[in-house]
Design a protein around this motif. Sequence first.
Motif, mmCIF file in Angstrom:
data_model
loop_
_atom_site.group_PDB
_atom_site.id
_atom_site.type_symbol
_atom_site.label_atom_id
_atom_site.label_comp_id
_atom_site.label_asym_id
_atom_site.label_seq_id
_atom_site.Cartn_x
_atom_site.Cartn_y
_atom_site.Cartn_z
ATOM 1 N N PHE B 158 57.925 17.766 4.884
ATOM 2 C CA PHE B 158 58.602 18.952 4.380
ATOM 3 C C PHE B 158 59.899 19.259 5.127
ATOM 4 O O PHE B 158 60.523 20.280 4.885
ATOM 5 C CB PHE B 158 57.666 20.161 4.432
ATOM 6 C CG PHE B 158 56.535 20.077 3.437
ATOM 7 C CD1 PHE B 158 56.747 20.323 2.090
ATOM 8 C CD2 PHE B 158 55.268 19.725 3.836
ATOM 9 C CE1 PHE B 158 55.723 20.230 1.173
ATOM 10 C CE2 PHE B 158 54.233 19.629 2.924
ATOM 11 C CZ PHE B 158 54.459 19.878 1.589
ATOM 12 N N GLY B 159 60.263 18.378 6.044
ATOM 13 C CA GLY B 159 61.523 18.584 6.750
ATOM 14 C C GLY B 159 61.521 19.826 7.621
ATOM 15 O O GLY B 159 62.529 20.514 7.751
ATOM 16 N N MET B 160 60.364 20.134 8.204
ATOM 17 C CA MET B 160 60.244 21.320 9.060
ATOM 18 C C MET B 160 59.955 20.875 10.492
ATOM 19 O O MET B 160 59.518 19.750 10.724
ATOM 20 C CB MET B 160 59.067 22.199 8.618
ATOM 21 C CG MET B 160 59.183 22.768 7.243
ATOM 22 S SD MET B 160 57.636 23.618 6.854
ATOM 23 C CE MET B 160 57.995 24.186 5.207
ATOM 24 N N SER B 161 60.135 21.789 11.417
ATOM 25 C CA SER B 161 59.702 21.511 12.775
ATOM 26 C C SER B 161 58.184 21.679 12.850
ATOM 27 O O SER B 161 57.583 22.387 12.030
ATOM 28 C CB SER B 161 60.373 22.473 13.754
ATOM 29 O OG SER B 161 59.927 23.777 13.500
ATOM 30 N N VAL B 162 57.591 21.028 13.835
ATOM 31 C CA VAL B 162 56.150 21.188 14.053
ATOM 32 C C VAL B 162 55.812 22.658 14.310
ATOM 33 O O VAL B 162 54.823 23.189 13.816
ATOM 34 C CB VAL B 162 55.700 20.314 15.245
ATOM 35 C CG1 VAL B 162 54.299 20.677 15.700
ATOM 36 C CG2 VAL B 162 55.762 18.841 14.864
ATOM 37 N N GLY B 163 56.686 23.304 15.062
ATOM 38 C CA GLY B 163 56.458 24.715 15.377
ATOM 39 C C GLY B 163 56.425 25.568 14.137
ATOM 40 O O GLY B 163 55.594 26.477 14.012
ATOM 41 N N LYS B 164 57.319 25.280 13.217
ATOM 42 C CA LYS B 164 57.350 26.093 11.995
ATOM 43 C C LYS B 164 56.079 25.878 11.173
ATOM 44 O O LYS B 164 55.514 26.834 10.633
ATOM 45 C CB LYS B 164 58.579 25.756 11.159
ATOM 46 C CG LYS B 164 58.650 26.596 9.902
ATOM 47 C CD LYS B 164 59.960 26.491 9.176
ATOM 48 C CE LYS B 164 59.946 27.428 7.965
ATOM 49 N NZ LYS B 164 61.159 27.349 7.167
ATOM 50 N N VAL B 165 55.633 24.630 11.087
ATOM 51 C CA VAL B 165 54.398 24.356 10.338
ATOM 52 C C VAL B 165 53.234 25.120 10.968
ATOM 53 O O VAL B 165 52.448 25.768 10.270
ATOM 54 C CB VAL B 165 54.097 22.839 10.325
ATOM 55 C CG1 VAL B 165 52.725 22.562 9.719
ATOM 56 C CG2 VAL B 165 55.176 22.095 9.550
ATOM 57 N N LYS B 166 53.142 25.064 12.299
ATOM 58 C CA LYS B 166 52.043 25.746 12.981
ATOM 59 C C LYS B 166 52.115 27.250 12.748
ATOM 60 O O LYS B 166 51.097 27.917 12.565
ATOM 61 C CB LYS B 166 52.075 25.438 14.477
ATOM 62 C CG LYS B 166 51.678 24.010 14.776
ATOM 63 C CD LYS B 166 51.833 23.651 16.221
ATOM 64 C CE LYS B 166 50.776 24.252 17.086
ATOM 65 N NZ LYS B 166 50.819 23.722 18.471
ATOM 66 N N THR B 167 53.338 27.766 12.764
ATOM 67 C CA THR B 167 53.495 29.204 12.551
ATOM 68 C C THR B 167 53.071 29.580 11.143
ATOM 69 O O THR B 167 52.365 30.580 10.936
ATOM 70 C CB THR B 167 54.958 29.610 12.787
ATOM 71 O OG1 THR B 167 55.350 29.189 14.087
ATOM 72 C CG2 THR B 167 55.125 31.117 12.679
ATOM 73 N N ILE B 168 53.509 28.785 10.154
ATOM 74 C CA ILE B 168 53.130 29.076 8.762
ATOM 75 C C ILE B 168 51.609 29.035 8.609
ATOM 76 O O ILE B 168 51.001 29.936 8.012
ATOM 77 C CB ILE B 168 53.794 28.059 7.805
ATOM 78 C CG1 ILE B 168 55.289 28.342 7.692
ATOM 79 C CG2 ILE B 168 53.135 28.108 6.425
ATOM 80 C CD1 ILE B 168 56.055 27.303 6.884
ATOM 81 N N LEU B 169 50.988 28.012 9.168
ATOM 82 C CA LEU B 169 49.534 27.884 9.034
ATOM 83 C C LEU B 169 48.811 29.034 9.731
ATOM 84 O O LEU B 169 47.857 29.606 9.195
ATOM 85 C CB LEU B 169 49.064 26.546 9.609
ATOM 86 C CG LEU B 169 49.483 25.306 8.809
ATOM 87 C CD1 LEU B 169 49.114 24.033 9.567
ATOM 88 C CD2 LEU B 169 48.820 25.302 7.437
ATOM 89 N N PHE B 170 49.280 29.397 10.913
ATOM 90 C CA PHE B 170 48.638 30.484 11.670
ATOM 91 C C PHE B 170 48.707 31.792 10.881
ATOM 92 O O PHE B 170 47.710 32.493 10.710
ATOM 93 C CB PHE B 170 49.330 30.639 13.025
ATOM 94 C CG PHE B 170 48.759 31.744 13.877
ATOM 95 C CD1 PHE B 170 47.614 31.539 14.617
ATOM 96 C CD2 PHE B 170 49.371 32.981 13.921
ATOM 97 C CE1 PHE B 170 47.089 32.553 15.401
ATOM 98 C CE2 PHE B 170 48.854 34.000 14.712
ATOM 99 C CZ PHE B 170 47.702 33.780 15.451
ATOM 100 N N ARG B 171 49.902 32.085 10.378
ATOM 101 C CA ARG B 171 50.067 33.340 9.644
ATOM 102 C C ARG B 171 49.258 33.332 8.347
ATOM 103 O O ARG B 171 48.664 34.343 7.965
ATOM 104 C CB ARG B 171 51.537 33.565 9.310
ATOM 105 C CG ARG B 171 52.379 33.931 10.500
ATOM 106 C CD ARG B 171 53.851 33.869 10.152
ATOM 107 N NE ARG B 171 54.653 34.228 11.291
ATOM 108 C CZ ARG B 171 54.958 35.470 11.619
ATOM 109 N NH1 ARG B 171 54.530 36.457 10.873
ATOM 110 N NH2 ARG B 171 55.690 35.727 12.684
ATOM 111 N N THR B 172 49.250 32.190 7.678
ATOM 112 C CA THR B 172 48.533 32.128 6.392
ATOM 113 C C THR B 172 47.033 32.246 6.614
ATOM 114 O O THR B 172 46.331 32.887 5.829
ATOM 115 C CB THR B 172 48.880 30.819 5.651
ATOM 116 O OG1 THR B 172 50.303 30.689 5.595
ATOM 117 C CG2 THR B 172 48.351 30.848 4.234
#
Lengths: 250, 187
Positions: B158-172
């Motif tokens: 998805f062309g994202m940073s690992v941090g952003k993916v983790k943040t999205i998953l955590f919030r979701t």
Amino acid sequence: MRSEKLMIAMGAIDDRFIIEDTDAPMQETDTSARKKAAVSQSRPALRPIWRFAPAVAGLAVLVTVVLILGANAGWFSHRVDTVDLGDSGIVSFYNSGAPGAGSLDLGVGVTGRDLTPTELQILFGDLPDTSAYGLFSADHALLHLEGHSGGTKIILAAPGLPTADYVLEGNEKTSTIDGVDVTAGYFLTDPNSQGTRNIIYFAQFMLGDVPAYAENGGPEADAETYRTDIAIVIETLIHNGEPQLTSIQQ
Amino acid sequence: VNDQDIVDRFWARSESAISAVSEKYSQYLRCIASNILGNADDVDEVINDTYHRLWTAIPPNRPENLRAFSGRITRNLSLDRVDTQKAEKRGGGHYPLILAELEECVGDKKDFVDDLADSESITTALNLFLSQLSAEKRRVFVRRYWRAASIDEIAEDFGMSVGKVKTILFRTRKDLRKYLESEGIHL
């Protein structure tokens, strides 16, 4: 296990979500694609390179002057790492010297023990993968605890006491997360024998009257992971509000 | 070969349907099985079982989307196999980590034993919850918890940073937990 039940239920979600996922990875928005197309279409044909020489030379002089002035003004001495927490705010970590080590002397006789899952839930709420070791006064009050959520260290202290493994000093700056001031910074260790440097992010803030400290770090290559993890912990602790230390007794 | 042609071959009981599915979707199916199982031999067996299951399921079914239909079979077979592995104390890809993450969504209502939601009502709630998410969050969430992809793989795809993916998953996950609680669904 209940999470398995959720995983199984997840398997039956609508086809449209699965199809959406299996489509091509994130596409450019129509707007950005149109902008790029417009730029591409309006770009003039390449000219002989010498035509740009005066402009390039002028730009080089300008950049050099700015660099010299900026260096003298100390503009480039500190990198700032940030984590955007959306509506909650942005945590900014400023490069600092290594935090000065301080000794934790509570000045009273203390006893310690691991906190129970129920106590961890009281203190940390939704934070995953938590553990903590608490120090209690002679009259059984919880004075201080050092815990973890995943790889993030969390220290909480009773009101008026120091968290005090580290004293923040240097170029730390304060961000505001959901109305709470968070003083945050990072530092880099010297390279080890493999040439790897570690980066340590740290932050200090108040949860009501309870002083809090958080820290996460490791090899510099994974800096973003540590930065994100500590920011999520900070945000969650702030959302949880003041931890009820008084409800936990030895 | 388009999906409907392949489905027609299944209905005509032509074995070329299997080779067509294999040619078109084996990589996708392997990816799902591998994410959950992590063991090449198990993956091979699950993929073969998927083809067999497709053969017995079509007819009577006539799936509109063969990719989703096949992927769902592979996923379910892989999860079944993980259960067997657990009994035999063998590992299993990202699955244990994914389950640990999903524990954050299920709350602490362990006492509500008389009020436990069935899988169908949980899925209904999941569909509503997912439909309310932004496309970006939904795709990341589905990629992780439907396809069992690793964080690194999601970030790259998805062309994202690992941090952003983790943040999205955590919030979701947090949002899902709140949503399930608000719907009175206890797991």
